[in-house]
Design a protein around this motif. Structure first.
Motif, PDB file in Angstrom:
ATOM      1  N   THR A 210       1.180  -0.930   0.087  1.00  0.00           N
ATOM      2  CA  THR A 210      -0.029  -0.077   0.012  1.00  0.00           C
ATOM      3  C   THR A 210       0.635   1.352   0.180  1.00  0.00           C
ATOM      4  OG1 THR A 210       0.062   0.126   2.341  1.00  0.00           O
ATOM      5  CG2 THR A 210      -1.649  -1.248   1.406  1.00  0.00           C
ATOM      6  N   ALA A 211       0.147   1.996  -0.290  1.00  0.00           N
ATOM      7  CA  ALA A 211       1.165   2.958  -0.293  1.00  0.00           C
ATOM      8  C   ALA A 211       2.079   4.343   0.901  1.00  0.00           C
ATOM      9  CB  ALA A 211       0.276   4.605  -1.170  1.00  0.00           C
ATOM     10  N   ASN A 212       1.333   3.849   2.072  1.00  0.00           N
ATOM     11  CA  ASN A 212       1.265   4.347   3.448  1.00  0.00           C
ATOM     12  C   ASN A 212       2.411   3.731   3.719  1.00  0.00           C
ATOM     13  OD1 ASN A 212       0.220   7.134   3.687  1.00  0.00           O
ATOM     14  ND2 ASN A 212      -1.855   6.047   4.299  1.00  0.00           N
ATOM     15  N   GLN A 213       2.679   2.332   3.540  1.00  0.00           N
ATOM     16  CA  GLN A 213       3.535   1.133   3.825  1.00  0.00           C
ATOM     17  C   GLN A 213       4.822   1.669   2.603  1.00  0.00           C
ATOM     18  OE1 GLN A 213       2.854  -2.634   2.376  1.00  0.00           O
ATOM     19  NE2 GLN A 213       3.598  -3.702   3.632  1.00  0.00           N
ATOM     20  N   VAL A 214       4.579   1.532   2.155  1.00  0.00           N
ATOM     21  CA  VAL A 214       6.045   1.842   0.701  1.00  0.00           C
ATOM     22  C   VAL A 214       6.579   2.635   1.029  1.00  0.00           C
ATOM     23  CG1 VAL A 214       5.077  -0.201  -0.924  1.00  0.00           C
ATOM     24  CG2 VAL A 214       4.741   2.783  -1.203  1.00  0.00           C
ATOM     25  N   SER A 215       5.687   4.030   1.395  1.00  0.00           N
ATOM     26  CA  SER A 215       6.406   4.786   1.430  1.00  0.00           C
ATOM     27  C   SER A 215       6.932   5.483   3.319  1.00  0.00           C
ATOM     28  CB  SER A 215       5.227   6.006   1.592  1.00  0.00           C
ATOM     29  OG  SER A 215       4.913   6.438   0.837  1.00  0.00           O
ATOM     30  N   VAL A 216       6.979   4.875   4.113  1.00  0.00           N
ATOM     31  CA  VAL A 216       7.447   4.856   5.517  1.00  0.00           C
ATOM     32  C   VAL A 216       8.567   3.512   5.083  1.00  0.00           C
ATOM     33  CG1 VAL A 216       7.327   3.419   8.105  1.00  0.00           C
ATOM     34  CG2 VAL A 216       5.754   4.943   6.555  1.00  0.00           C
ATOM     35  N   TRP A 217       8.362   1.997   4.657  1.00  0.00           N
ATOM     36  CA  TRP A 217       9.751   1.536   4.067  1.00  0.00           C
ATOM     37  C   TRP A 217      10.698   2.184   3.687  1.00  0.00           C
ATOM     38  CZ3 TRP A 217      10.964  -0.141  -0.053  1.00  0.00           C
ATOM     39  CH2 TRP A 217      12.369  -1.864  -0.624  1.00  0.00           C
ATOM     40  N   GLU A 218      10.189   3.467   2.376  1.00  0.00           N
ATOM     41  CA  GLU A 218      11.311   3.643   1.700  1.00  0.00           C
ATOM     42  C   GLU A 218      12.086   5.307   2.835  1.00  0.00           C
ATOM     43  OE1 GLU A 218      12.327   4.574  -2.500  1.00  0.00           O
ATOM     44  OE2 GLU A 218      12.298   3.243  -0.985  1.00  0.00           O
ATOM     45  N   GLY A 219      11.498   5.397   3.020  1.00  0.00           N
ATOM     46  CA  GLY A 219      11.652   6.880   4.139  1.00  0.00           C
ATOM     47  C   GLY A 219      12.461   6.160   5.676  1.00  0.00           C
ATOM     48  N   LEU A 220      12.683   5.128   5.780  1.00  0.00           N
ATOM     49  CA  LEU A 220      13.578   4.141   7.101  1.00  0.00           C
ATOM     50  C   LEU A 220      14.599   3.554   6.232  1.00  0.00           C
ATOM     51  CD1 LEU A 220      11.224   2.255   9.433  1.00  0.00           C
ATOM     52  CD2 LEU A 220      12.056   4.923   9.667  1.00  0.00           C
ATOM     53  N   ARG A 221      14.664   3.115   4.847  1.00  0.00           N
ATOM     54  CA  ARG A 221      15.618   2.102   4.115  1.00  0.00           C
ATOM     55  C   ARG A 221      16.603   3.621   3.741  1.00  0.00           C
ATOM     56  NH1 ARG A 221      16.585   1.689  -1.194  1.00  0.00           N
ATOM     57  NH2 ARG A 221      15.452   2.960  -2.210  1.00  0.00           N
ATOM     58  N   LEU A 222      16.139   4.767   3.716  1.00  0.00           N
ATOM     59  CA  LEU A 222      16.749   5.784   3.245  1.00  0.00           C
ATOM     60  C   LEU A 222      17.167   6.274   3.815  1.00  0.00           C
ATOM     61  CD1 LEU A 222      15.110   7.714  -0.109  1.00  0.00           C
ATOM     62  CD2 LEU A 222      16.707   6.273  -0.301  1.00  0.00           C
ATOM     63  N   ALA A 223      16.876   6.502   5.437  1.00  0.00           N
ATOM     64  CA  ALA A 223      17.767   6.792   6.599  1.00  0.00           C
ATOM     65  C   ALA A 223      18.784   5.920   6.862  1.00  0.00           C
ATOM     66  CB  ALA A 223      16.828   7.327   7.831  1.00  0.00           C
ATOM     67  N   GLY A 224      18.316   4.167   6.797  1.00  0.00           N
ATOM     68  CA  GLY A 224      19.425   3.782   7.036  1.00  0.00           C
ATOM     69  C   GLY A 224      18.960   2.377   7.916  1.00  0.00           C
ATOM     70  N   GLU A 225      17.967   2.549   8.461  1.00  0.00           N
ATOM     71  CA  GLU A 225      17.324   1.823   8.874  1.00  0.00           C
ATOM     72  C   GLU A 225      16.174   0.681   8.371  1.00  0.00           C
ATOM     73  OE1 GLU A 225      15.732  -0.407  11.625  1.00  0.00           O
ATOM     74  OE2 GLU A 225      16.724   1.074  13.066  1.00  0.00           O
ATOM     75  N   THR A 226      17.066  -0.376   8.107  1.00  0.00           N
ATOM     76  CA  THR A 226      17.082  -1.694   7.745  1.00  0.00           C
ATOM     77  C   THR A 226      15.953  -3.207   8.730  1.00  0.00           C
ATOM     78  OG1 THR A 226      19.029  -2.378   7.522  1.00  0.00           O
ATOM     79  CG2 THR A 226      18.739  -1.250   6.200  1.00  0.00           C
ATOM     80  N   SER A 227      15.908  -2.973   9.639  1.00  0.00           N
ATOM     81  CA  SER A 227      15.801  -4.138  10.316  1.00  0.00           C
ATOM     82  C   SER A 227      14.858  -4.726   9.973  1.00  0.00           C
ATOM     83  CB  SER A 227      15.900  -3.677  11.737  1.00  0.00           C
ATOM     84  OG  SER A 227      16.689  -2.707  12.052  1.00  0.00           O
ATOM     85  N   ARG A 229      10.851  -6.159  10.981  1.00  0.00           N
ATOM     86  CA  ARG A 229       9.159  -5.754  11.547  1.00  0.00           C
ATOM     87  C   ARG A 229       8.439  -6.254  11.367  1.00  0.00           C
ATOM     88  NH1 ARG A 229      11.495  -0.589  14.647  1.00  0.00           N
ATOM     89  NH2 ARG A 229      13.198   0.190  13.971  1.00  0.00           N
ATOM     90  N   SER A 230       7.110  -7.411  12.857  1.00  0.00           N
ATOM     91  CA  SER A 230       6.295  -7.634  12.181  1.00  0.00           C
ATOM     92  C   SER A 230       5.267  -6.736  12.240  1.00  0.00           C
ATOM     93  CB  SER A 230       6.625  -9.107  13.369  1.00  0.00           C
ATOM     94  OG  SER A 230       6.905  -8.166  14.753  1.00  0.00           O
ATOM     95  N   GLY A 231       3.971  -7.470  12.034  1.00  0.00           N
ATOM     96  CA  GLY A 231       2.510  -6.740  11.607  1.00  0.00           C
ATOM     97  C   GLY A 231       2.880  -5.270  10.728  1.00  0.00           C
ATOM     98  N   LEU A 232       3.391  -5.647   9.445  1.00  0.00           N
ATOM     99  CA  LEU A 232       3.252  -4.803   8.620  1.00  0.00           C
ATOM    100  C   LEU A 232       3.483  -5.338   7.335  1.00  0.00           C
ATOM    101  CD1 LEU A 232       5.698  -1.261  10.708  1.00  0.00           C
ATOM    102  CD2 LEU A 232       3.697  -1.318   9.880  1.00  0.00           C
ATOM    103  N   GLY A 233       3.065  -6.318   7.130  1.00  0.00           N
ATOM    104  CA  GLY A 233       3.083  -7.295   5.565  1.00  0.00           C
ATOM    105  C   GLY A 233       4.234  -7.884   5.463  1.00  0.00           C
TER     106      GLY A 233
END
Length: 244
Positions: A210-227, A229-233
């Motif tokens: 979903t749009a908000n899901q991939v947006s959050v994932w992308e923001g964290l990925r670019l910020a270096g947070e790649t752990s 996570r459960s509960g978010l697909g």
């Protein structure tokens, strides 16, 4: 100190997905959101080109830069893909220049998420009118993604999309799956999805992005947070790396 991702969000519709994502992600990340100007709430090409204009995004990017962020995402699918692949890339470059941190947009986040999961063929369940949804299909194809099917719900305003209840979203996405699709993509950051990602995947038996899901994932990925996570697909269940 955890990563901080910033999001430029047009108008008001499903902005409460972002604090919901932060709660689900836990206390080691911060999501900062700034509302950008939406002169007209309409899923219409001319209005969307205005929503994603450089002046509008630059103002929001300056605000987020002052707040302190590690990465920034233009959290609007239609307000990025309507510019086409090259135009959307220029849009992101402008945001990056103003914010001074790695930048992306929801449209590129969809492509990056599909690539990260190793998928090649998807179905699209879009809330937009058909002509706007077709532009998303073209954007995906420019990114090397095959679209097995596309459905459009024909909703004109983001405000209306934001009122859709979870059961309605589940039914809509399930109705517009395709047997040949490896995942279903649900564009439109006006659509609430934070609380139903695992429900969507259980219903369909495949990844749902979903749009908000991939947006959050992308923001964290670019910020270096790649752990992981459960509960978010599926997307969040495997660690990710920033592409070179």
């Amino acid at each position: 100190m955890g990563a901080t991702a910033g999001f430029l969000y047009p108008g008001y519709s499903a902005e409460d997905d972002y604090p919901a994502f932060q709660r689900l992600l836990g206390g080691d990340v911060t999501l900062r959101l700034v509302h950008t100007l939406m002169r007209e709430d309409a899923h219409r090409v001319d209005a969307l080109l205005d929503v994603g204009g450089p002046d509008v995004l630059a103002e929001g990017a300056r605000t987020l830069r002052e707040q302190g962020i590690d990465a920034i995402v233009w959290a609007c699918t239609s307000g990025s893909f309507v510019f086409g692949w090259e135009g959307a890339a220029r849009q992101v470059a402008g945001v990056r220049e103003v914010a001074g941190v790695p930048a992306s947009s929801t449209s590129f986040a969809f492509v990056n998420a599909v690539r990260h999961l190793g998928l090649g063929r998807v179905a699209v369940a879009a809330t937009y009118p058909d002509d706007v949804a077709q532009r998303f299909v073209e954007f995906l194809r420019d990114g090397g993604i095959e679209v097995a099917s596309m459905s459009s719900r024909g909703i004109v305003t983001a405000a209306e999309v934001g009122t859709l209840p979870p059961a309605d979203v589940l039914d809509f996405v399930a109705r517009n799956d395709h047997p040949d699709a490896e995942a279903v993509l649900v564009p439109d950051t006006a659509l609430h999805s934070a609380g139903i990602l695992d429900d969507l995947e259980r219903r369909l038996g495949k990844p749902v992005l979903t749009a908000n899901q991939v947006s959050v994932w992308e923001g964290l990925r670019l910020a270096g947070e790649t752990s992981a996570r459960s509960g978010l697909g599926t997307l969040f269940r495997t660690s990710s790396r920033v592409a070179a």
